[in-house]
Design an enzyme around this catalytic site. Sequence first.
Site, PDB file in Angstrom:
ATOM      1  N   CYS A 132       0.869  -1.162   0.000  1.00  0.00           N
ATOM      2  CA  CYS A 132       0.000   0.000   0.000  1.00  0.00           C
ATOM      3  C   CYS A 132       0.912   1.219   0.000  1.00  0.00           C
ATOM      4  O   CYS A 132       2.087   1.112   0.347  1.00  0.00           O
ATOM      5  CB  CYS A 132      -0.898  -0.018   1.233  1.00  0.00           C
ATOM      6  SG  CYS A 132      -2.337   1.015   1.049  1.00  0.00           S
TER       7      CYS A 132
ATOM      8  N   CYS B  68      -4.192  -1.144  -2.211  1.00  0.00           N
ATOM      9  CA  CYS B  68      -4.716   0.193  -2.483  1.00  0.00           C
ATOM     10  C   CYS B  68      -4.502   0.499  -3.964  1.00  0.00           C
ATOM     11  O   CYS B  68      -3.575  -0.001  -4.587  1.00  0.00           O
ATOM     12  CB  CYS B  68      -4.086   1.247  -1.582  1.00  0.00           C
ATOM     13  SG  CYS B  68      -2.413   1.746  -1.970  1.00  0.00           S
TER      14      CYS B  68
ATOM     15  N   CYS C  70       6.245  -0.959  -9.600  1.00  0.00           N
ATOM     16  CA  CYS C  70       6.838  -1.653  -8.446  1.00  0.00           C
ATOM     17  C   CYS C  70       8.286  -2.007  -8.727  1.00  0.00           C
ATOM     18  O   CYS C  70       8.684  -2.152  -9.887  1.00  0.00           O
ATOM     19  CB  CYS C  70       6.076  -2.943  -8.155  1.00  0.00           C
ATOM     20  SG  CYS C  70       4.440  -2.692  -7.481  1.00  0.00           S
TER      21      CYS C  70
END
Length: 185
Positions: A30, A106, A114
Site C-alpha cells: 500500500c 490500495c 513496483c
Amino acid sequence: MRAHRTRKRRNGRPAALSAETVAHNVLFLCTGNSARSILAEAYLNSAGRGRFKAFSAGSKPGGRVNPFALELLEKSRIDTAGLRSKSWDEFARPGAPTMDFVFTVCDNAAAEPCPYWPGQPMTAHWGVPDPAAVEGSDDDKRRAFRGALSVLSTRINLLLNLPVEKLDALAIKKKLDEIGTTPAQ
C-alpha cells in the site's frame, strides 16, 4: 527471528510445502503502509498457521502504523509485535525474503511501478477503501477499520483455502484475481 528460505518453483507455481520449506511468503503493498497492508500482514500471520509468512510495505511509507489499526488488531487478539511502516525497497534488496505472492491493497500502489521482486511472485490487486482517509468521529474511523479488516480477512481466508500446491500458475492467478473482487462476508 525465523529464517526465510528461498524456494524453487516447479511448473511455474510456488513450491509445495514440505519439511524443508518454511512457508509461502506474501507481501501486501500500500502507499503509506500504515493501515490496510498492516492489517493484512497481521491477519495472515495469525490465520496462516505457518503455511504463509506475511510482510507489508509501502511505496511512500508514513513512518508509523495507524493507531486505529493497532487498536483493532489488539482488540481482535491479533499479534502486533514487530509491525512497522516500511518501504517496499526493503523487499527488493539482495538477501530479502523471496516472495511467492505480492498483493496491492490500495489503488495508488497498484498504479505505481513496483520494484523488481526476486523470484517472480504471483501478483494480484485486492483493493480495499482506505480506512485512514475516513473523516468524522473516532467511532466512524473505527467502523472503517473494522470494514477494511473484514474485507481483507475474507480474502485472506479464501487464499488460505486455495490448494496452491495443486494448482498451476494460470489457475492460481485466476483465483487470486477473483479473490480480489470478493466483498466482506
